[in-house]
Scaffold this motif. Structure first.
Motif, short mmCIF file in Angstrom:
data_model
loop_
_atom_site.label_atom_id
_atom_site.label_comp_id
_atom_site.label_asym_id
_atom_site.label_seq_id
_atom_site.Cartn_x
_atom_site.Cartn_y
_atom_site.Cartn_z
N ALA A 236 -40.59 32.01 43.06
CA ALA A 236 -40.56 31.27 44.08
C ALA A 236 -40.56 32.07 45.46
N GLU A 237 -39.90 33.41 45.13
CA GLU A 237 -39.77 34.28 46.37
C GLU A 237 -40.89 35.12 46.39
N ALA A 250 -39.31 19.37 37.04
CA ALA A 250 -38.43 18.58 38.01
C ALA A 250 -37.13 19.49 38.33
N SER A 251 -36.73 20.23 37.20
CA SER A 251 -35.32 20.91 37.50
C SER A 251 -35.39 22.07 38.37
N GLU A 252 -36.67 22.90 37.86
CA GLU A 252 -36.84 24.30 38.58
C GLU A 252 -37.39 23.96 40.26
N ARG A 253 -38.04 22.93 40.31
CA ARG A 253 -38.44 22.55 41.67
C ARG A 253 -37.26 22.32 42.50
N ALA A 254 -36.31 21.61 42.05
CA ALA A 254 -35.09 21.10 42.68
C ALA A 254 -34.14 22.24 43.16
N ALA A 260 -44.18 26.92 44.12
CA ALA A 260 -45.30 26.17 43.97
C ALA A 260 -46.03 26.42 42.39
N VAL A 261 -46.76 25.11 42.11
CA VAL A 261 -47.23 25.14 40.80
C VAL A 261 -48.82 24.86 40.85
#
Length: 311
Positions: A236-237, A250-254, A260-261
């Motif tokens: 993400a960074e 859902a967990s990792e986006r939260a 982004a995927v």
């Protein structure tokens, strides 16, 4: 002939550790007590089972033969215990193992469903890599394990639960730089220098390399992370790209809102997740009941991911 299960248990511990002191620790007895039982076993059989050397214990040919029989006997005993425990279906105490790339995402969905079916069920959960889970299953420390299929073991019964497709995850800038359209990303087009992988031994890392047609020594950004959450945070960074299973979306986006995927091109790479148990273990309905619950929980997560990330 009067051979006891205790003697066989002690002998197996000694054969595995090759040391009287460590074997005594494994079976929670004193070293002299274990030594006495091994000598009694040798006297009962009339053969020498081990050679007592200064630094280690070496099995004799008779010892190797007994080890094979003893392990088979203990597996049968474990099956007898299972038969008594599961006579009423999903009840009693359940020891369940899950691989680390499944456990934190599936358990929060599955455990309430299991509890709803039987409030008296005691659940013990172990999270470990596939090889450790299969070893614990074989030795009777687990009743069942959730792993990627096929497990490749003739002594196990497998039940397919659901298909978990992989997404490509990274920063929005990295995903955009790939220049892909609605057709999706092709795994073989990924730059190995940008691919973030889990530690060697994690099946997800092996699967990612396989679908990309790569070897681990071809990837330069190999951080050896032990968790998928760590990889997603780094991706993400902007530190690289990683494979994200749908059940984790859902967990990792939260946890990482900037993650982004993008979907892979068809046919999308995926893993088949399934539940396995010992073939000798008696099934009076508990295995099918548990598999149905885990499959329901898994499909709920994958359906949500497919609705959230279209083409």
């Amino acid at each position: 002939m009067n051979i006891t299960l205790r003697q066989l248990t002690y002998f197996i511990a000694l054969a595995e550790t090759r040391h009287f002191g460590r074997a005594a620790e494994v079976v929670h007895v004193s070293q002299p007590a274990l030594s006495v039982q091994i000598r009694d076993l040798e006297a009962e059989l009339g053969v020498q089972l081990v050679e007592r050397q200064p630094r280690a214990v070496v099995l004799t040919p008779a010892g190797h033969d007994l080890l094979r029989h003893a392990q088979r006997v203990m597996q049968e005993v474990s099956a007898l215990r299972d038969a008594a425990r599961w006579q009423r279906g999903l009840g009693g105490r359940l020891s369940l193992g899950l691989i680390p790339t499944v456990a934190p995402y599936l358990l929060p969905k599955a455990l309430p469903l299991i509890r709803a079916q039987n409030l008296t069920l005691e659940i013990g959960v172990r999270e470990a890599r596939t090889d450790r889970l299969l070893a614990d299953l074989e030795e009777g420390r687990l009743d069942a394990a959730l792993v990627a299929l096929p497990a490749g073991r003739d002594d196990l019964v497998e039940a397919v639960l659901f298909e978990d497709r992989f997404l490509l995850a990274g920063s929005a800038r990295q995903i955009a730089a790939l220049g892909v359209g609605t057709e999706g990303v092709r795994p073989a087009s990924l730059d190995p220098d940008r691919l973030l992988l889990l530690d060697e031994g994690h099946c997800l890392a092996d699967q990612a390399l396989e679908v990309c047609g790569m070897r681990r020594d071809e990837t330069r950004v190999d951080l050896g992370a032990s968790s998928l959450a760590t990889l997603c945070g780094l991706a993400a960074e902007g530190f690289g790209l990683t494979f994200l299973p749908e059940i984790a979306l859902a967990s990792e986006r939260a946890a990482s809102p900037s993650l982004a995927v993008h979907r892979f091109a068809s046919p999308e790479p995926a893993r088949r997740l399934g539940l396995v148990r010992r073939r000798l273990s008696r099934d009076d309905g508990w295995f099918e009941a548990l598999a149905a619950i885990l499959a329901e929980a898994g499909r709920s997560l994958t359906d949500s991911a497919r609705a959230a990330v279209g083409r």
